[in-house]
Enzyme design. Structure first.
Site, PDB file in Angstrom:
ATOM      1  N   CYS A   2      33.272  30.371 -22.957  1.00 25.09           N
ATOM      2  CA  CYS A   2      33.901  31.364 -22.350  1.00 25.09           C
ATOM      3  C   CYS A   2      33.584  31.675 -20.797  1.00 25.09           C
ATOM      4  O   CYS A   2      32.321  31.344 -20.535  1.00 25.09           O
ATOM      5  CB  CYS A   2      33.603  32.745 -23.023  1.00 25.09           C
ATOM      6  SG  CYS A   2      34.120  32.785 -24.669  1.00 25.09           S
ATOM      7  N   ARG A  27      34.316  23.903 -18.550  1.00 23.32           N
ATOM      8  CA  ARG A  27      33.280  24.299 -19.497  1.00 23.32           C
ATOM      9  C   ARG A  27      33.734  24.117 -20.663  1.00 23.32           C
ATOM     10  O   ARG A  27      32.716  24.442 -21.848  1.00 23.32           O
ATOM     11  CB  ARG A  27      32.776  25.622 -19.058  1.00 23.32           C
ATOM     12  CG  ARG A  27      32.187  25.936 -17.637  1.00 23.32           C
ATOM     13  CD  ARG A  27      32.142  27.412 -17.277  1.00 23.32           C
ATOM     14  NE  ARG A  27      31.522  28.388 -18.390  1.00 23.32           N
ATOM     15  CZ  ARG A  27      30.225  28.733 -18.436  1.00 23.32           C
ATOM     16  NH1 ARG A  27      29.612  28.669 -17.073  1.00 23.32           N
ATOM     17  NH2 ARG A  27      29.852  29.564 -19.444  1.00 23.32           N
ATOM     18  N   TRP A  77      36.545  30.306 -25.654  1.00 22.61           N
ATOM     19  CA  TRP A  77      36.244  29.269 -26.566  1.00 22.61           C
ATOM     20  C   TRP A  77      35.894  30.032 -27.802  1.00 22.61           C
ATOM     21  O   TRP A  77      35.022  30.723 -28.030  1.00 22.61           O
ATOM     22  CB  TRP A  77      34.953  28.707 -25.986  1.00 22.61           C
ATOM     23  CG  TRP A  77      34.526  27.442 -26.658  1.00 22.61           C
ATOM     24  CD1 TRP A  77      35.029  26.331 -26.571  1.00 22.61           C
ATOM     25  CD2 TRP A  77      33.587  27.379 -27.695  1.00 22.61           C
ATOM     26  NE1 TRP A  77      34.483  25.288 -27.302  1.00 22.61           N
ATOM     27  CE2 TRP A  77      33.565  25.841 -28.171  1.00 22.61           C
ATOM     28  CE3 TRP A  77      32.741  28.286 -28.291  1.00 22.61           C
ATOM     29  CZ2 TRP A  77      32.677  25.530 -29.069  1.00 22.61           C
ATOM     30  CZ3 TRP A  77      32.064  27.591 -29.762  1.00 22.61           C
ATOM     31  CH2 TRP A  77      31.898  26.511 -29.946  1.00 22.61           C
ATOM     32  N   ASN A 103      31.874  37.737 -22.362  1.00 23.82           N
ATOM     33  CA  ASN A 103      31.345  36.586 -22.585  1.00 23.82           C
ATOM     34  C   ASN A 103      30.208  37.015 -23.743  1.00 23.82           C
ATOM     35  O   ASN A 103      29.497  37.981 -23.419  1.00 23.82           O
ATOM     36  CB  ASN A 103      30.818  35.729 -21.670  1.00 23.82           C
ATOM     37  CG  ASN A 103      31.758  34.867 -20.821  1.00 23.82           C
ATOM     38  OD1 ASN A 103      32.804  34.883 -21.107  1.00 23.82           O
ATOM     39  ND2 ASN A 103      31.229  34.219 -19.919  1.00 23.82           N
ATOM     40  N   GLY A 104      29.923  36.042 -24.836  1.00 18.10           N
ATOM     41  CA  GLY A 104      28.714  36.355 -25.681  1.00 18.10           C
ATOM     42  C   GLY A 104      29.386  36.756 -26.905  1.00 18.10           C
ATOM     43  O   GLY A 104      30.412  36.488 -27.143  1.00 18.10           O
ATOM     44  N   GLU A 484      20.421   9.103 -28.593  1.00 18.02           N
ATOM     45  CA  GLU A 484      21.169   9.658 -27.422  1.00 18.02           C
ATOM     46  C   GLU A 484      22.616   8.934 -27.446  1.00 18.02           C
ATOM     47  O   GLU A 484      23.707   9.318 -27.198  1.00 18.02           O
ATOM     48  CB  GLU A 484      20.698   9.511 -26.130  1.00 18.02           C
ATOM     49  CG  GLU A 484      21.374   9.920 -24.768  1.00 18.02           C
ATOM     50  CD  GLU A 484      21.827  11.220 -24.817  1.00 18.02           C
ATOM     51  OE1 GLU A 484      21.432  12.074 -25.743  1.00 18.02           O
ATOM     52  OE2 GLU A 484      22.909  11.610 -23.971  1.00 18.02           O
ATOM     53  N   LYS A 488      26.515  10.509 -27.903  1.00 22.11           N
ATOM     54  CA  LYS A 488      27.578  10.261 -26.846  1.00 22.11           C
ATOM     55  C   LYS A 488      28.765   9.701 -27.389  1.00 22.11           C
ATOM     56  O   LYS A 488      29.955  10.151 -27.166  1.00 22.11           O
ATOM     57  CB  LYS A 488      26.850   9.353 -25.866  1.00 22.11           C
ATOM     58  CG  LYS A 488      25.999   9.937 -24.651  1.00 22.11           C
ATOM     59  CD  LYS A 488      27.039  10.947 -23.779  1.00 22.11           C
ATOM     60  CE  LYS A 488      25.906  11.699 -23.141  1.00 22.11           C
ATOM     61  NZ  LYS A 488      25.249  12.649 -24.092  1.00 22.11           N
ATOM     62  N   GLU A 491      30.630  12.414 -29.682  1.00 23.36           N
ATOM     63  CA  GLU A 491      31.119  13.491 -28.817  1.00 23.36           C
ATOM     64  C   GLU A 491      32.436  13.058 -28.191  1.00 23.36           C
ATOM     65  O   GLU A 491      33.330  13.813 -28.033  1.00 23.36           O
ATOM     66  CB  GLU A 491      30.000  13.589 -27.993  1.00 23.36           C
ATOM     67  CG  GLU A 491      30.325  14.950 -26.905  1.00 23.36           C
ATOM     68  CD  GLU A 491      29.196  15.133 -25.916  1.00 23.36           C
ATOM     69  OE1 GLU A 491      28.326  14.372 -25.801  1.00 23.36           O
ATOM     70  OE2 GLU A 491      29.019  16.262 -25.287  1.00 23.36           O
ATOM     71  N   HIS A 507      15.939   1.624 -46.243  1.00 23.18           N
ATOM     72  CA  HIS A 507      15.619   2.614 -47.051  1.00 23.18           C
ATOM     73  C   HIS A 507      17.015   3.306 -47.244  1.00 23.18           C
ATOM     74  O   HIS A 507      16.970   4.676 -47.756  1.00 23.18           O
ATOM     75  CB  HIS A 507      14.665   3.643 -46.329  1.00 23.18           C
ATOM     76  CG  HIS A 507      13.333   2.563 -46.266  1.00 23.18           C
ATOM     77  ND1 HIS A 507      12.482   2.259 -47.289  1.00 23.18           N
ATOM     78  CD2 HIS A 507      12.637   2.455 -45.161  1.00 23.18           C
ATOM     79  CE1 HIS A 507      11.480   1.898 -46.867  1.00 23.18           C
ATOM     80  NE2 HIS A 507      11.519   1.906 -45.725  1.00 23.18           N
ATOM     81  N   LYS A 603      30.501  22.891 -22.282  1.00 23.65           N
ATOM     82  CA  LYS A 603      29.610  22.472 -21.279  1.00 23.65           C
ATOM     83  C   LYS A 603      28.484  23.367 -21.393  1.00 23.65           C
ATOM     84  O   LYS A 603      27.044  22.765 -21.382  1.00 23.65           O
ATOM     85  CB  LYS A 603      30.050  22.504 -19.929  1.00 23.65           C
ATOM     86  CG  LYS A 603      29.062  21.830 -18.741  1.00 23.65           C
ATOM     87  CD  LYS A 603      28.998  20.461 -18.928  1.00 23.65           C
ATOM     88  CE  LYS A 603      27.802  19.908 -18.277  1.00 23.65           C
ATOM     89  NZ  LYS A 603      27.358  18.523 -18.909  1.00 23.65           N
TER      90      LYS A 603
HETATM   91  O1  M6R Z   1      22.880  23.158 -21.226  1.00 23.35           O
HETATM   92  P1  M6R Z   1      22.118  22.416 -22.327  1.00 23.35           P
HETATM   93  O2  M6R Z   1      21.253  21.255 -21.646  1.00 23.35           O
HETATM   94  O3  M6R Z   1      20.919  23.342 -23.257  1.00 23.35           O
HETATM   95  O4  M6R Z   1      22.980  21.776 -23.371  1.00 23.35           O
HETATM   96  C1  M6R Z   1      22.404  21.360 -24.819  1.00 23.35           C
HETATM   97  C2  M6R Z   1      23.565  20.619 -25.422  1.00 23.35           C
HETATM   98  O5  M6R Z   1      24.463  21.307 -25.669  1.00 23.35           O
HETATM   99  C3  M6R Z   1      23.998  19.373 -24.777  1.00 23.35           C
HETATM  100  O6  M6R Z   1      23.045  18.453 -24.435  1.00 23.35           O
HETATM  101  C4  M6R Z   1      25.245  18.462 -25.496  1.00 23.35           C
HETATM  102  O7  M6R Z   1      24.254  17.938 -26.539  1.00 23.35           O
HETATM  103  C5  M6R Z   1      25.895  17.526 -24.668  1.00 23.35           C
HETATM  104  N1  M6R Z   1      27.109  17.867 -24.416  1.00 23.35           N
HETATM  105  C6  M6R Z   1      25.760  16.270 -25.007  1.00 23.35           C
HETATM  106  O8  M6R Z   1      26.192  15.358 -24.039  1.00 23.35           O
END
Ligand code: M6R
Length: 608
Positions: A2, A27, A77, A103-104, A484, A488, A491, A507, A603
């Site tokens: 948000c 965001r 959001w 927000n929140g 990682e 990616k 995502e 395993h 974001k």
């Molecule tokens: O703002 P932050 O670094 O705390 O966010 C943590 C995760 O939400 C963030 O790294 C998320 O996994 C990424 N979008 C991955 O690319």
């Protein structure tokens, strides 16, 4: 997630609000809305479940001359309630006089809604936020004794005493033009500019007009009027120290790039070089760490989520490999059962510094005294809570997928780790200098990895386009990079992707491998990987080895002669993150995904 904007100007509120909201689109959001005060003292409210741009045509129903320069806006959001125009913000009280954006999360919203409904309030949405409008409405009712009604700021102060949870709120009284902002565990900024007063949850929204701003502290209530009136719990208080903007609106330029992620991948060598330039001379003498003022520790506990947690794991293992310090890591959303060693240094890592899971974990674990925040936002809620703040200086990152912030976190975190080891006598200055020299090679390694990846990966992405799932493997320092890569890929492409330490294949995960299954191997030079690769090949898996010369994606340590399993084993093959980023992005583009705004993601994850 948000986003909030608000303005009190002599200009056209719609111009400011829509422009500012569009700058919050990065965001992630699923609906948007604005409420603008009219000259008649009412609210012109429009909402949409489409893009911010869809709000402008909806405002046409109001004669432009009747819309003032004061209004509030929001990108939502969804958490409570479906994505519908009715659930989009702003929300109003029963009379429509008050409009709010929030927000929140209001954790006791159900209880409050029940109480307010019983008292005769009519709700028109399913969202928790709407209770705030009705609470302020109640608080503005004239006193039975004096017949006088409290002002908006006093009413907001009263209303928030009923709330549990987190909030950044702006309340607009369309009748009087009054506007009040308040925050508790959710970021909110106020700026007084030559354009008028602006409020936002993110400096990116108002950076074009504001040079300095104030970040609200928990409990601050600010009346946005001729003078800014700061109160806490109903009592006057001084404003916090103003903050000079570092966000440049130039970050919104794509230049020749197709999307922000594309640009941010390319920025990584420069980001690493800039960080090392800034920190380099203070690493090996221990002064970089000494200046944090953090006391002695005998363990490192890393706290974070997603990509930041991956970066944290790499930094923590550098402490162990180089200094023999034990480490552990805590997935922030699972922190409630974690047992904290009182002698541990807690490194909370978050690019946004606003991740609700991390903030809650700090409360739940009762961390105090040794909390270091490693963040890209030194004015964030996390930074304000920490005992010491390390800025990772990645510069603004717009794409939802974390790329350059990951590299910046690792380079910065490892630099501070080295310095801490020298400062505590666990590493000699001479050894540290050797490590600093290794760190200094990272920008070139990243640049070469980018060149190789841009060259070979588009064809590989086309080859695996129809694959329904992917496996990522690594050993030792390569495991986190495999993690990682899998993160990616899922995502951005919405295809499943899992990572495993390669030794775990037999395993269970080996059952996933069939003819053509893409298996990405982070080859850090561990000789045991050869037998794992053979196991995959024997079952028809499509091995995509990221390694040195001769591998399918020869992006590691090229021509610089890096011994792969040697000098850089402490923090792993950092440049291997480039090909996994590029693979995920290329495949996402081929599949027609929105690279910068993957579905369902945001974001800055400000809900837990
Ligand atoms: O703002 P932050 O670094 O705390 O966010 C943590 C995760 O939400 C963030 O790294 C998320 O996994 C990424 N979008 C991955 O690319």
């Amino acid at each position: 997630m948000c986003g909030i904007v608000a303005c009190r100007t002599d200009g056209i509120a719609a111009d400011y609000l829509l422009n500012a909201l569009s700058r919050l689109e990065y965001r992630g959001y699923d609906s948007a809305g604005v409420a603008i005060r009219t000259t008649a003292g009412t609210a012109a409210t429009v909402k949409s479940v489409n893009r911010v741009a869809s709000l402008a045509p909806l405002l046409v129903q109001f004669p432009p001359a009747e819309l003032t320069g004061t209004g509030i806006g929001h990108t939502r959001w969804a958490t409570h309630g479906a994505v519908t125009p009715g659930n989009a913000h702003p929300h109003a009280d029963c009379s429509g006089r008050l409009s709010i954006v929030h927000n929140g999360i209001i954790e006791n919203a159900d209880v409050l809604r029940g109480r307010l409904t019983a008292a005769g309030h009519r709700f028109s949405s399913d969202v928790d936020s709407e209770v705030v409008a009705h609470l302020v409405e109640d608080a503005m009712a004239p006193s039975a004794a004096t017949g006088e009604a409290p002002g908006l700021a006093a009413a907001v102060s009263t209303a928030i005493t009923a709330l549990e949870g987190s909030w950044a709120l702006v309340v607009l009284d369309s009748q009087t033009g009054g506007m009040v902002a308040t925050a508790h565990r959710s970021p909110l900024l106020v700026a007084r500019t030559t354009h008028g007063d602006l409020v936002s949850s993110d400096i990116a929204a108002i950076a074009e007009w504001a040079d300095d701003y104030w970040a609200l502290r928990n409990g601050d209530v600010v009346e946005i009027a001729e003078t800014l009136g700061w109160t806490r719990a109903g009592e006057p208080t001084s404003a916090p120290r103003p903050i000079r903007k570092t966000w440049s609106s130039a970050v919104h330029e794509l230049e020749h790039h197709a999307d922000y992620m594309d640009r941010e991948i390319d920025e990584q060598p420069e980001v690493a070089a800039r960080i090392l330039d800034g920190l380099g001379s203070r690493i090996a003498d221990g002064s970089l760490w000494r200046d944090t003022g953090i006391g002695a520790f005998s363990r490192v506990t890393v706290l974070g989520c997603g990509t930041s947690l991956n970066a944290g794991r790499i930094i923590a293992s550098a402490f162990s490999r180089l200094g023999g310090l034990p480490h552990d890591y805590v997935v922030a959303s699972e922190a409630s059962t974690a047992v904290l060693d009182p002698k541990a240094l807690v490194l909370a890592i978050s690019q946004s510094g606003e991740t609700a899971d991390v903030l809650r974990a700090i409360d739940e674990m009762g961390i105090s005294g040794n909390l270091v925040a490693l963040t890209n936002n030194p004015h964030s809620t996390l930074a304000r809570q920490a005992d010491s703040v390390i800025n990772c200086f990645a510069g603004p990152e717009i794409g939802v997928a974390a790329t350059k912030t990951f590299v910046a976190q690792i380079v910065t975190g490892v630099a501070y780790a080295l310095s801490a080891l020298v400062d505590s006598g666990r590493m000699t200055r001479r050894d540290a200098q050797r490590q600093v020299a290794d760190l200094g090679r990272i920008p070139d390694l990243l640049a070469q990895a980018i060149a190789v990846s841009r060259d070979v990966i588009p064809a590989i992405a086309a080859e695996v386009r129809e694959a329904s799932g992917f496996v990522f493997l690594g050993r030792g320092s390569g495991v986190v990079y495999a993690a990682e890569g899998a993160l990616k890929l899922k995502e951005l492409t919405y295809r499943w992707a899992e990572h495993y330490p390669a030794g775990e294949l037999k395993h269970g995960p080996l059952a996933l491998i069939e003819e053509g299954t893409p298996v990405v191997v982070i080859d850090n030079g561990d000789p045991r990987l050869a037998s794992n690769i053979a196991e995959v090949s024997a079952r028809g898996g499509n091995v995509l080895r990221i390694g040195g010369p001769g591998s399918r994606i020869p992006a590691l340590g090229l021509s610089l002669g890096t011994p792969l399993l040697g000098a850089m084993e402490q923090w792993g093959p950092l440049e291997s993150v480039v090909p996994v980023q590029v693979l995920a992005r290329e495949l996402a583009v081929l599949l027609g995904r929105d690279v910068d705004k993957p579905r369902n993601l945001a974001k800055s994850v400000t809900v837990d």
